[in-house]
Each structure stands twice: as structure tokens, then as C-alpha cells.
Design a protein around this motif. Structure first.
Motif, mmCIF file in Angstrom:
data_model
loop_
_atom_site.group_PDB
_atom_site.id
_atom_site.type_symbol
_atom_site.label_atom_id
_atom_site.label_comp_id
_atom_site.label_asym_id
_atom_site.label_seq_id
_atom_site.Cartn_x
_atom_site.Cartn_y
_atom_site.Cartn_z
ATOM 1 N N ARG A 25 -9.186 0.646 4.532
ATOM 2 C CA ARG A 25 -9.119 -0.600 3.765
ATOM 3 C C ARG A 25 -10.527 -1.005 3.401
ATOM 4 N N CYS A 77 -4.451 -9.524 -0.741
ATOM 5 C CA CYS A 77 -4.451 -8.086 -1.036
ATOM 6 C C CYS A 77 -5.226 -7.705 -2.288
ATOM 7 N N MET A 99 -1.282 -1.003 -4.182
ATOM 8 C CA MET A 99 -2.681 -1.321 -3.926
ATOM 9 C C MET A 99 -3.622 -0.241 -4.462
ATOM 10 N N THR A 133 0.834 -1.201 0.000
ATOM 11 C CA THR A 133 0.000 0.000 0.000
ATOM 12 C C THR A 133 0.872 1.255 0.000
ATOM 13 N N GLY A 190 -4.012 4.093 2.208
ATOM 14 C CA GLY A 190 -4.004 3.001 3.184
ATOM 15 C C GLY A 190 -4.697 3.362 4.485
ATOM 16 N N GLN A 231 -8.121 -5.205 -1.783
ATOM 17 C CA GLN A 231 -7.773 -3.788 -1.622
ATOM 18 C C GLN A 231 -7.633 -3.121 -2.987
#
Length: 160
Positions: free
Chosen positions: A118, A86, A51, A46, A115, A89
Motif C-alpha cells: 500500500r 482509499c 484501486m 483492491t 494489494g 491508494q
């Protein structure tokens, strides 16, 4: 369907591999044995911006393509990580990108990109269809300016 070759997006591949190298196989085995969540790994991805790949730049993301996002996930898996921890995300927030109001995009997307927030859960499985999303029975119908949702979910991922 167009495929992505291993030669495409070398800068992304190299950068993701370098980050993943900071988390050796032992890290992932320990998390897996504990049936835990790789918090430090996802946080590092992130912070590096991976992400937020699909979040448009005007909301703090990278504005990358789906092909580039797929390469990120591929390199996580190739490096011994588990992109399943992940991918939510990266992909779930797409509901906001595609269908959210401008106010929702401004409120949530920068927080997701940084971040601070989430958004990883998915309510997919149903009693009669499991996780076969091509057979889902749940519907959402717009009525009187609101969405009316009918259906049943039996499992939701990544809820703490």
C-alpha cells in the motif's frame, strides 16, 4: 473543463455500487466512530481491481483513464463509503507511473496493483500554506544525479 455525466461508464458504476453494497452504512459508521480505517472495504476494492485503475496494464493494473478513476471515487461516496480512505491508494502511486524508473515500476506497481503493498501517504501540509497545494513552498532540485528536497511538512496522512 469537460464534465462526466451520470450516464457515462455505466459498467464501472454498477460494479462499484455492487461491491459497496457489501459494506452497509453501519460498517462505515462503526469505523468512523472508532476513528479507524476501513481495512476490509479498501481490501475488497483492491481485490476487485478498482484501486489499480490508473496503473498501466503491463504492471498489473487496469490502465483506466482519470475520468474512469474519478467515477470509481464518485460511486464509493454515493454508496455511503468514504473515498478519502482509499483515494491515496489509487492516486499516490502515480508518482511512480509518471516519474519512476523502469526498475521501480516493475518492482512496485505490480505489488500495489495486487494489494501486497500500500502506498497511500501524502506529505502536503506546510506551516505557512496548510493543504493549499497551489501555494506549496517545498522544492525538489536535481543535483549530482539526486533530488535535493527543501521544505517542511507538518502533517502526513495515513501513516500507521
Amino acid at each position: 473543463m469537460k464534465t462526466i455525466s451520470d450516464e457515462q461508464f455505466p459498467d464501472i458504476r454498477d460494479a462499484v455500487r455492487a461491491l459497496c453494497a457489501q459494506f452497509p452504512d453501519e460498517y462505515h459508521r462503526k469505523i468512523d466512530e472508532a476513528r479507524g480505517y476501513p481495512e476490509a472495504f479498501v481490501q475488497a476494492l483492491t481485490q476487485a481491481g478498482w484501486m489499480a485503475a490508473l496503473i498501466p496494464q503491463e504492471y498489473g493494473g487496469s490502465g483506466l483513464s482519470m475520468a474512469e478513476a474519478s467515477v470509481i471515487m464518485e460511486e464509493i461516496n454515493r454508496s455511503g463509503g468514504n473515498s478519502g480512505a482509499c483515494h491515496g491508494q489509487m492516486y499516490v502511486m502515480n508518482a511512480i507511473v509518471r516519474s519512476g524508473s523502469e526498475a521501480q515500476k516493475q518492482q512496485y506497481l505490480p505489488q500495489i496493483a495486487s494489494g501486497a503493498l500500500r502506498i497511500q501517504s501524502m506529505g502536503v501540509t506546510e506551516p505557512t500554506t496548510g493543504s493549499d497545494t497551489t501555494q506549496l513552498k517545498t522544492t525538489a532540485v536535481r543535483k549530482d544525479g539526486r533530488w535535493v528536497i527543501n521544505g517542511q511538512k507538518v502533517w502526513i496522512s495515513r501513516i500507521q
